[in-house]
Write a protein that holds these residues in place. Structure first.
Motif, PDB file in Angstrom:
ATOM      1  N   ASP A  66       0.880  -1.191   0.048  1.00  0.00           N
ATOM      2  CA  ASP A  66      -0.184  -0.063  -0.100  1.00  0.00           C
ATOM      3  C   ASP A  66       0.904   1.264   0.071  1.00  0.00           C
ATOM      4  N   GLU A  67       0.481   2.376  -0.540  1.00  0.00           N
ATOM      5  CA  GLU A  67       1.175   3.620  -0.718  1.00  0.00           C
ATOM      6  C   GLU A  67       1.719   3.993   0.896  1.00  0.00           C
ATOM      7  N   ILE A  68       1.166   3.959   1.765  1.00  0.00           N
ATOM      8  CA  ILE A  68       1.690   4.326   3.262  1.00  0.00           C
ATOM      9  C   ILE A  68       2.818   3.612   3.464  1.00  0.00           C
ATOM     10  N   GLY A  69       2.540   2.118   3.370  1.00  0.00           N
ATOM     11  CA  GLY A  69       3.530   1.155   3.746  1.00  0.00           C
ATOM     12  C   GLY A  69       4.855   1.262   2.737  1.00  0.00           C
ATOM     13  N   LEU A  70       4.734   1.471   1.433  1.00  0.00           N
ATOM     14  CA  LEU A  70       5.715   1.740   0.461  1.00  0.00           C
ATOM     15  C   LEU A  70       6.718   2.939   1.054  1.00  0.00           C
ATOM     16  N   ASP A  71       5.820   4.321   1.293  1.00  0.00           N
ATOM     17  CA  ASP A  71       6.609   5.330   1.389  1.00  0.00           C
ATOM     18  C   ASP A  71       7.269   5.300   2.901  1.00  0.00           C
ATOM     19  N   TYR A  72       6.761   4.661   3.687  1.00  0.00           N
ATOM     20  CA  TYR A  72       7.396   4.623   5.279  1.00  0.00           C
ATOM     21  C   TYR A  72       8.663   3.791   5.008  1.00  0.00           C
ATOM     22  N   TYR A  73       8.470   2.440   4.670  1.00  0.00           N
ATOM     23  CA  TYR A  73       9.767   1.263   4.834  1.00  0.00           C
ATOM     24  C   TYR A  73      10.678   1.971   3.574  1.00  0.00           C
ATOM     25  N   SER A  74      10.460   2.477   2.320  1.00  0.00           N
ATOM     26  CA  SER A  74      11.367   2.780   1.422  1.00  0.00           C
ATOM     27  C   SER A  74      12.295   3.757   1.934  1.00  0.00           C
ATOM     28  N   VAL A  75      11.783   4.901   2.673  1.00  0.00           N
ATOM     29  CA  VAL A  75      12.339   5.781   3.275  1.00  0.00           C
ATOM     30  C   VAL A  75      13.274   5.398   4.262  1.00  0.00           C
ATOM     31  N   LYS A  76      13.004   4.623   5.249  1.00  0.00           N
ATOM     32  CA  LYS A  76      13.761   3.859   6.157  1.00  0.00           C
ATOM     33  C   LYS A  76      14.926   3.090   5.386  1.00  0.00           C
ATOM     34  N   ILE A  77      14.746   2.473   4.438  1.00  0.00           N
ATOM     35  CA  ILE A  77      15.693   1.527   4.005  1.00  0.00           C
ATOM     36  C   ILE A  77      16.828   2.740   3.040  1.00  0.00           C
ATOM     37  N   ALA A  78      16.036   3.637   2.483  1.00  0.00           N
ATOM     38  CA  ALA A  78      17.156   4.799   1.971  1.00  0.00           C
ATOM     39  C   ALA A  78      18.035   5.256   2.812  1.00  0.00           C
ATOM     40  N   SER A  79      17.560   5.622   3.963  1.00  0.00           N
ATOM     41  CA  SER A  79      18.335   6.303   5.016  1.00  0.00           C
ATOM     42  C   SER A  79      19.274   5.398   5.704  1.00  0.00           C
ATOM     43  N   GLY A  80      19.136   4.075   5.770  1.00  0.00           N
ATOM     44  CA  GLY A  80      19.972   3.032   6.399  1.00  0.00           C
ATOM     45  C   GLY A  80      19.296   2.847   7.643  1.00  0.00           C
ATOM     46  N   GLU A  81      18.146   3.137   8.055  1.00  0.00           N
ATOM     47  CA  GLU A  81      17.605   2.974   9.389  1.00  0.00           C
ATOM     48  C   GLU A  81      17.314   1.593   9.707  1.00  0.00           C
ATOM     49  N   ILE A  82      16.727   0.702   8.563  1.00  0.00           N
ATOM     50  CA  ILE A  82      16.664  -0.628   8.474  1.00  0.00           C
ATOM     51  C   ILE A  82      17.184  -1.153   7.306  1.00  0.00           C
ATOM     52  N   THR A  83      17.391  -2.458   7.337  1.00  0.00           N
ATOM     53  CA  THR A  83      17.797  -3.180   6.080  1.00  0.00           C
ATOM     54  C   THR A  83      16.577  -3.993   5.534  1.00  0.00           C
ATOM     55  N   PRO A  84      16.574  -4.268   4.159  1.00  0.00           N
ATOM     56  CA  PRO A  84      15.673  -5.055   3.850  1.00  0.00           C
ATOM     57  C   PRO A  84      15.593  -6.209   4.503  1.00  0.00           C
ATOM     58  N   GLU A  85      16.113  -6.889   5.136  1.00  0.00           N
ATOM     59  CA  GLU A  85      15.984  -8.038   6.104  1.00  0.00           C
ATOM     60  C   GLU A  85      15.096  -7.838   7.282  1.00  0.00           C
ATOM     61  N   GLU A  86      15.466  -6.684   7.820  1.00  0.00           N
ATOM     62  CA  GLU A  86      14.801  -6.329   8.933  1.00  0.00           C
ATOM     63  C   GLU A  86      13.308  -6.021   8.500  1.00  0.00           C
TER      64      GLU A  86
END
Length: 175
Positions: free
Chosen positions: A155-175
């Motif tokens: 969904d758009e909200i999840g997509l935006d939320y998690y992609s920003v966290k991955i891009a910033s290095g706050e989380i990894t795709p595995e997390e």
């Protein structure tokens, strides 16, 4: 569709990604043989509780056509021909289907044409959405994870939320 021809063609002919693009209907794709302009695969499909196994050959004429031939199973002899062309800034996809159905799939013959057209448009929409949703690799990663784990597009909200966290290095795709 308002997607460049090469991009939508590449998405629709990337058969190995069908389980990601159509997670509720394509259970698995196992490639048997692959050349630059064709792919033969064993496919496991499901819809409304009905599962079927079949072998198909996908033939590609880059940026002009994609032909799917069902080689065995309850849809043996069925062909799907997609022709791609452009008109102004849009890509036109013309699909012709010749059903040959037996066994568990014979009921499809009795589905009204309007319902079949709706189902085909829903499938096309899935390919379109998969193609246009990504303006970053992080969004592609998040959407693929949603499809693998939740069997649906992000969904758009999840997509935006998690992609920003991955891009910033706050989380990894595995997390």
């Amino acid at each position: 569709v308002d997607i460049p021809l090469e991009i939508i063609f590449d998405t629709m002919t990337d058969v190995e990604k069908y389980p990601l693009i159509l997670p509720r209907n394509v259970i698995s794709i196992n490639v048997i043989d692959k050349t630059p302009n064709s792919l033969t695969a064993s496919e496991s499909l499901a819809d409304r509780g009905i599962k079927t196994e079949l072998t198909s050959r996908h033939s590609f004429e880059p940026y002009s056509s994609h032909t799917i031939e069902i080689l065995n199973g309850d849809a043996k002899g069925t062909t799907i021909i997609q022709k791609f062309s452009t008109q102004e800034n849009s890509t036109i996809i013309d699909t012709e289907i010749n059903f040959k159905l037996t066994g568990a799939l014979v009921f499809v013959k009795f589905i009204p044409e309007s319902n079949l057209n709706h189902a085909l448009n829903t499938i096309l929409d899935s390919f379109i959405n998969y193609t246009i949703i990504f303006d970053s690799e992080e969004k592609r990663i998040v959407d693929n994870l949603y499809r693998e784990i939740l069997f649906r597009a992000a969904d758009e909200i999840g997509l935006d939320y998690y992609s920003v966290k991955i891009a910033s290095g706050e989380i990894t795709p595995e997390e």
